[in-house]
Design a protein around this motif. Structure first.
Motif, PDB file in Angstrom:
ATOM      1  N   VAL A 161      27.758  37.548  25.400  1.00 14.80           N
ATOM      2  CA  VAL A 161      29.085  38.421  25.643  1.00 14.80           C
ATOM      3  C   VAL A 161      30.339  36.923  25.822  1.00 14.80           C
ATOM      4  N   ALA A 162      29.721  36.002  26.383  1.00  9.78           N
ATOM      5  CA  ALA A 162      30.663  35.029  26.271  1.00  9.78           C
ATOM      6  C   ALA A 162      30.810  34.698  24.740  1.00  9.78           C
TER       7      ALA A 162
ATOM      8  N   ALA B 140      34.718  37.525  29.401  1.00  7.30           N
ATOM      9  CA  ALA B 140      33.502  37.511  29.867  1.00  7.30           C
ATOM     10  C   ALA B 140      33.645  36.229  30.783  1.00  7.30           C
ATOM     11  N   TYR B 141      32.997  36.291  32.576  1.00  7.77           N
ATOM     12  CA  TYR B 141      33.152  36.006  33.920  1.00  7.77           C
ATOM     13  C   TYR B 141      31.248  35.292  33.844  1.00  7.77           C
ATOM     14  N   ARG B 142      31.364  34.074  33.868  1.00  9.39           N
ATOM     15  CA  ARG B 142      30.694  33.534  33.700  1.00  9.39           C
ATOM     16  C   ARG B 142      29.537  33.946  33.324  1.00  9.39           C
TER      17      ARG B 142
ATOM     18  N   LEU C 160      37.522  34.448  40.164  1.00 13.02           N
ATOM     19  CA  LEU C 160      38.177  35.421  39.907  1.00 13.02           C
ATOM     20  C   LEU C 160      39.896  35.003  39.688  1.00 13.02           C
ATOM     21  N   LEU C 161      39.979  34.021  40.608  1.00 18.86           N
ATOM     22  CA  LEU C 161      42.007  33.808  40.174  1.00 18.86           C
ATOM     23  C   LEU C 161      42.509  33.720  38.833  1.00 18.86           C
ATOM     24  N   ALA C 162      40.799  33.218  38.198  1.00 21.69           N
ATOM     25  CA  ALA C 162      41.696  32.932  37.222  1.00 21.69           C
ATOM     26  C   ALA C 162      41.663  34.854  36.375  1.00 21.69           C
TER      27      ALA C 162
ATOM     28  N   ALA D   8      39.271  44.718  31.458  1.00 19.77           N
ATOM     29  CA  ALA D   8      38.205  44.203  32.077  1.00 19.77           C
ATOM     30  C   ALA D   8      37.140  43.198  32.284  1.00 19.77           C
ATOM     31  N   VAL D   9      36.319  43.328  32.700  1.00 17.13           N
ATOM     32  CA  VAL D   9      35.558  41.830  33.166  1.00 17.13           C
ATOM     33  C   VAL D   9      34.061  42.268  33.594  1.00 17.13           C
ATOM     34  N   GLY D  10      33.725  41.086  33.153  1.00 18.61           N
ATOM     35  CA  GLY D  10      32.155  41.624  33.424  1.00 18.61           C
ATOM     36  C   GLY D  10      31.519  40.380  32.577  1.00 18.61           C
ATOM     37  N   ASP D  11      30.057  40.573  33.295  1.00 18.97           N
ATOM     38  CA  ASP D  11      29.249  39.679  32.394  1.00 18.97           C
ATOM     39  C   ASP D  11      27.902  39.826  31.626  1.00 18.97           C
TER      40      ASP D  11
END
Length: 297
Positions: A267-268, A260-262, A280-282, A241-244
């Protein structure tokens, strides 16, 4: 080795000296690091290790990097490649906050963006903030939605993330507190299997200022993750799962790999994994995909 630390930088920017510094940090932590395994030359590398918790290893690496624009994600070596992706849309799969951009056509972008920022940082109840923002747009022509879509950009790496995971057998779902008008188009453009979000109510070609109930919120995102895992016979360990924003926290916390994406500070700070610098390649590198395995969207 039971864990792997993945370091990701912009293409060509991952200096081997930084990798050595992170290996030394693992050793200082009491871990036993293995040899580096490059997933993409000068861009992404795996550092296997044992005898240290994943989160402490990632934190030690970030400290050792001393502010260098390199992301560090640590996870168990077993089951790295996930079979379910549930992704937020705004500021994650697309570069903008679509509701804020709609508001620009009503001359209300600054006011609505301020509410959005507080909601995404967990300062306001999501549903209440959504109702308040949408109510401010009552009477706005649906042409504003079309104009907003015309300028909506995909996040770098989004198409490759979805295409590569689907090619590897994963189910991909877009789960957004935004609106079906956009999630449907993004899902079609990028190849998501499913999309779930809120529905703006429209009458006579204009927004009514209301959304259909129930609101698709933080709890609904978590429910979507667990439902799709169950429907596909997957343990939560096999999910990503990914979100900010704050409304992503529950699904990020429940997923096998929650990123936690940017992300907003709240959240971070809470997520076990984070991407602060790269794209998002990460998320593919964190699953052990090599650059040569990437599929184009």
């Amino acid at each position: 080795m039971p864990h792997i630390l993945t370091l990701v930088a912009a293409p060509g920017a991952l200096d081997p000296a930084l990798v050595s510094r992170c290996r030394a940090a693992l050793t200082a932590l009491g871990a036993t690091p293995g040899a580096p395994d490059w997933l993409a030359e000068a861009e992404a590398v795996d550092l296997p290790f044992e005898n240290a918790p994943a989160e402490l290893a990632a934190a030690a690496a970030r400290t050792a990097l001393e502010g260098a624009p390199v992301d560090a994600i640590a996870s168990p070596a077993e089951g790295r490649r996930k079979k379910l992706l549930v992704a937020d849309m705004d500021s994650t799969i697309v570069t903008s906050e679509t509701l804020d951009e709609i508001a620009a056509y009503a001359g209300l972008k600054d006011q609505i963006a301020a509410i959005t920022a507080r909601s995404m940082n967990g300062e306001l109840d999501f549903a209440q903030a959504l109702h308040a923002r949408v109510a401010m747009l009552a009477g706005l022509s649906v042409d504003a939605l079309e104009a907003t879509w015309a300028t909506t950009e995909m996040m770098p790496g989004a198409a490759t993330l979805v295409a590569t995971m689907r090619a590897d057998g994963a189910v991909c779902c877009l789960a957004s507190g935004g609106f079906t008008f956009f999630t449907g188009r993004v899902a079609q453009k990028l190849g998501f299997d499913h999309h779930v979000s809120n529905t703006l109510l429209i009458e006579g070609g204009k927004l009514t200022g209301k959304v259909a109930e129930p609101v698709f919120d933080r709890n609904a995102k978590l429910a979507t993750l667990t439902r799709l895992a169950t429907e596909n016979g997957l343990p939560m360990a096999a999910t990503l799962a990914v979100g900010d924003g704050a409304n992503d926290l529950d699904m990020i916390g429940a997923a096998g790999l929650g990123v936690a994406y940017r992300a907003k500070p709240i959240v971070a700070a809470a997520a076990r994994a984070r991407v602060d610098h790269t794209d998002l390649l990460a998320l593919l590198y964190a699953q052990g995909f090599r650059r040569t395995e990437f599929r184009t969207g």
